[in-house]
Design an enzyme around this catalytic site. Structure first.
Site, mmCIF file in Angstrom:
data_model
loop_
_atom_site.group_PDB
_atom_site.id
_atom_site.type_symbol
_atom_site.label_atom_id
_atom_site.label_comp_id
_atom_site.label_asym_id
_atom_site.label_seq_id
_atom_site.Cartn_x
_atom_site.Cartn_y
_atom_site.Cartn_z
ATOM 1 N N GLY A 553 0.800 -1.224 0.000
ATOM 2 C CA GLY A 553 0.000 0.000 0.000
ATOM 3 C C GLY A 553 0.826 1.264 0.000
ATOM 4 O O GLY A 553 0.499 2.244 -0.692
ATOM 5 N N ASP A 554 1.902 1.287 0.771
ATOM 6 C CA ASP A 554 2.713 2.503 0.869
ATOM 7 C C ASP A 554 3.420 2.862 -0.430
ATOM 8 O O ASP A 554 3.242 3.972 -0.949
ATOM 9 C CB ASP A 554 3.707 2.366 2.016
ATOM 10 C CG ASP A 554 3.061 2.537 3.370
ATOM 11 O OD1 ASP A 554 2.681 3.664 3.704
ATOM 12 O OD2 ASP A 554 2.925 1.544 4.098
ATOM 13 N N PRO A 555 4.249 1.967 -0.991
ATOM 14 C CA PRO A 555 4.924 2.376 -2.228
ATOM 15 C C PRO A 555 3.966 2.597 -3.387
ATOM 16 O O PRO A 555 4.196 3.485 -4.217
ATOM 17 C CB PRO A 555 5.888 1.210 -2.502
ATOM 18 C CG PRO A 555 5.323 0.052 -1.763
ATOM 19 C CD PRO A 555 4.684 0.633 -0.546
#
Length: 786
Positions: A553-555
């Site tokens: 989700g973050d990158p």
């Protein structure tokens, strides 16, 4: 242009993009351009994989494009950007080798998205997503926290990693186009998908490079509870980051007697007893309904999230409220954009065309405002975003990854940070070997913050407001990933930012977006894959959905935001449009699930986990080799590759009627896998790889982080391991940049900053404060230090 000037164009209208048909990567990158208004023409080739994929995948990847089988030279004459995934030899044979094209068309941008990059020992290796995922460590680390070391590492469902890597490549290509549009000087981009994917592998690069530690998919998660649990009507993910969240869950459960036991008192105790904890929690979750618990939990600030199937995703209230799904002109519902913008840029402009539907067509007419072509010497141009100024309010991973990509492209990124609100990546335990761990020496922070400057500031200090006002007046782009509404609470809403600087591009990253019923919901990185439908199709065949070993989700949110920002920069420069960008993690991932979505639309059944298998190709798996937990990925995508594999593994395989065709091999896949597994079991993973690659078969080891980052020759060859000098930890290897530009200096410009390392420099040289004013700001507490 500035905001006060105007053009009849909007978004990327007038940009001409030529896609050379091939794999999913260039098809996705070209779709990104086309859905935002570019004139995209797909030149069909015999190398085309996308049209051959099951469930009519091209109807998703082919929107907003035209198709031709003729006139390649004429198309090249008028193109602005060329996208392909051909290796050096194949590109030269088709006549699209970058240096040759640039010699004939000096303002052209040519981007080659190849599995390993255009140089190095693996430059001409055959590879599919399976091979790249496992070579990049993503596969080797999945599923996360497995208790079965005997089972193979696996890839995520669909083609998620190919798509997010291609988004980065599209971002680089658009930034290079923006520069060419202003200067007349084009570019050749050598983009390594392996490097891009490896670069996003969460904490594992820091562990390998700074601590010589090797992350593994086997073991207990760092937090407890953190798992996927079965409810009455579906699956629910629970990630417990803070002790207060555990206490809240206890209250929701009615504080049962077992939850009061000392063995579950704190995170370390719960981790030590996680098997028993999961038994108790599984019993309780089984009595709950997903939608009800989702609302009750989030209202109590407990991070519970549905593990959505494609069917559930379609009716998710947040996605419905934000109108995520879109329809092509024929009424086919498809996943929408990974970001939202307050400008009418994005739409599915046309249905996917039949092969050659536009033979003989030329480029659409446009406003011709670009300067004349200007040939340049290699390495002589400024980086594509040099001169772009970014005010970076972000922290942890998603926002900093966005701004790091912008910094690698040349933007001047100034990160605003404070020790009283210390970034998690400065706090987690990743000490460089032989160096005491402090917020300024942390290896994890260094991995994701190279090429930036740091301004130490207390955002809540009244005296700091003038600093922020001057930063906003100075910058082109604001990036923030605070909880929704936080920046406004600080007195800097979008309206207030634009009152200071009417041309500023405001970019907000969040879990669920800036509006909608779930806007205020908690969402850590793992939540994105759960809610967006990725995890429901990830796991071992016939088993339960599993999380990837990387919190994607973050990158994914960060790189989607970078793509959005470069679009906004380009549109502002070309058209005078100023954009407000809203990037929701769950939408950024859902935008990449088109392969899963098309299977659902085609069959009526949401796809489930299939391990390393493919809907069409066989063999397509990971096989154990000699050595401790060592595996190799092998894939055959056509009959030529299959016959080549047989020539190496066992010539009798090629004569076996069970394996005579692609469809037959898929039907007899288990028997086929047994034969290949037996052959691999007595050989080293690199022996298998070299033998198969020598005859053109896609094969590559499933590498652990230490195996990849500790001197892998391909990583060195493409510049993915660099050694900048850090102010406190000295010269140490860190991840580099997954692309190489012909006309531009490459590599990192600076190591990650210590907290406030550039405070005085920024205040005096950039913002124009007098040294006496700086001293007064420090005395007022506006300029904290570690």
């Amino acid at each position: 242009m500035t905001a006060g000037e105007s053009s009849t164009r909007t978004g990327l209208e007038g940009v001409r993009v030529l896609e050379i048909a091939g794999g999913i990567g260039p098809a996705w990158a070209a779709k990104l351009f086309g859905d935002l208004g570019a004139d995209v023409v797909r030149y069909e080739t015999d190398h085309d994989i996308v049209r051959d994929r099951p469930h009519d995948l091209f109807r998703w990847l082919g929107t907003s494009k035209r198709s031709t089988t003729t006139g390649l030279d004429d198309l090249l004459d008028g193109a602005d950007v060329v996208l392909h995934d051909l290796g050096p030899t194949a590109a030269a044979e088709l006549g699209v080798a970058g240096d040759d094209l640039l010699a004939r068309h000096p303002r052209l941008v040519v981007c080659a998205l190849t599995p390993f990059g255009g140089v190095g020992p693996y430059a001409d290796y055959a590879a599919t997503e399976l091979n790249v995922v496992h070579g990049s460590t993503w596969g080797n680390l999945s599923p996360g926290s497995s208790d079965r070391a005997d089972l193979p590492p696996i890839k995520a469902g669909g083609s998620h990693t190919s798509l997010i890597a291609a988004t980065v490549a599209a971002t680089v290509a658009l930034a290079a186009f923006d520069r060419a549009d202003r200067t007349g000087s084009g570019e050749v981009i050598d983009f390594s998908v392996l490097g891009a994917v490896a670069r996003m592998a969460e904490t594992s690069p820091a562990g390998a490079l700074f601590g010589e530690n090797d992350a593994s998919r086997v073991g207990v998660k760092s937090l407890a509870p953190w798992n996927v649990y079965a409810c009455e009507d579906g699956l629910m993910q629970f990630v417990c980051v803070e002790q207060a969240q555990w206490e809240s869950l206890r209250r929701i459960m009615g504080d049962p007697e077992w939850a009061q036991m000392e063995i579950f008192a704190d995170n370390e105790s719960r981790r030590a007893n996680v098997d028993l904890l999961d038994i108790y929690l599984a019993e309780w979750f089984a009595t709950q309904r997903v939608d009800d618990l989702y609302v009750r939990g989030q209202e109590a600030r407990v991070c519970v999230s549905p593990v959505s199937t494609m069917e559930q995703l379609e009716r998710n209230a947040q996605f419905v409220a934000r109108e995520f799904f879109a329809e092509d002109p024929d009424g086919l519902k498809l996943p929408g954009s990974g970001f939202q913008v307050d400008r009418p840029w994005w739409r599915l402009r046309s249905v996917a065309p039949a092969r050659g539907a536009h033979d003989g067509a030329t480029w659409l007419p446009r406003e011709e405002t670009a300067p004349a072509a200007s040939p340049v010497a290699p390495g002589s141009l400024a980086r594509p975003l040099e001169g772009v100024k970014v005010c970076d309010f972000s922290w942890i991973w998603a926002g900093p990854y966005c701004t790091q990509l912008l910094a690698h492209l040349g933007a001047d990124v100034i990160r605003l940070e404070s020790p009283s609100f210390l970034c998690l990546f400065r706090r987690l335990p990743f000490p460089p070997k032989g160096v005491d761990l402090t917020p300024d020496t942390n290896g994890l922070f260094q991995v994701y913050n190279s090429d930036k400057r740091s301004l130490g500031i207390d955002l809540r200090n009244e005296a700091a407001r003038e600093i922020i006002r001057r930063m906003i007046a100075w910058c082109d782009v604001v990036v923030e990933n605070f909880a929704v509404g936080t920046l406004a609470d600080l007195g800097f809403s979008v309206e207030e930012l634009r009152a200071i600087n009417p041309d500023v591009i405001v970019t907000s990253l969040s879990g669920y977006g800036q509006d909608g019923p779930a806007a205020g919901y908690m969402a850590y990185g793992p939540v994105g894959g759960a809610v967006a439908g990725l995890y429901a199709a990830t796991g071992y065949e016939g088993g339960n959905p599993r999380e990837t070993g990387i919190a994607t989700g973050d990158p994914t949110t960060g790189l989607t935001a970078a793509w959005a920002v470069v679009n906004a920069i380009t549109a502002r420069c070309r058209n005078g449009e100023v954009a407000r960008l809203d990037v929701a993690m769950v939408e950024a991932i859902a935008a990449t699930t088109g392969e899963l979505w098309m299977e659902y639309r085609s069959t009526g059944t949401p796809p489930g986990p299939i391990g390393n298998k493919d809907p069409k190709w066989a063999p397509h798996s990971v096989y154990r080799t000699t050595g401790d937990d060592e595996w190799v990925s092998i894939c055959c995508t056509d009959d030529t590759m299959w016959q080549a594999l047989c020539s190496v593994v066992d010539p009798t395989l090629g004569a076996d009627p069970r394996f005579a065709t692609t469809a037959a091999r898929k039907s007899a896949e288990d028997a086929l896998d047994e034969r290949i597994a037996a052959w691999c079991a007595t050989r080293d993973r690199w022996e298998v790889t070299r033998a198969l690659q020598a005859v053109g078969v896609a094969a590559f080891p499933s590498l652990s982080p230490l195996a990849l980052w500790a001197g892998e020759p391909q990583m060195e060859a493409i510049g993915m391991i660099e050694r900048p000098e850090h102010a406190l930890t000295g010269v140490r290897p860190v991840p580099g940049v997954p692309w190489r530009l012909r006309n531009t200096p490459n590599g990192l410009r600076r190591a990650a900053p210590t907290l406030g390392q550039h405070t005085n420099e920024v205040l005096v040289d950039v913002l124009g404060f007098h040294p006496d004013e700086v001293a007064a700001l420090a005395a007022a507490g506006a300029l904290p230090t570690v």
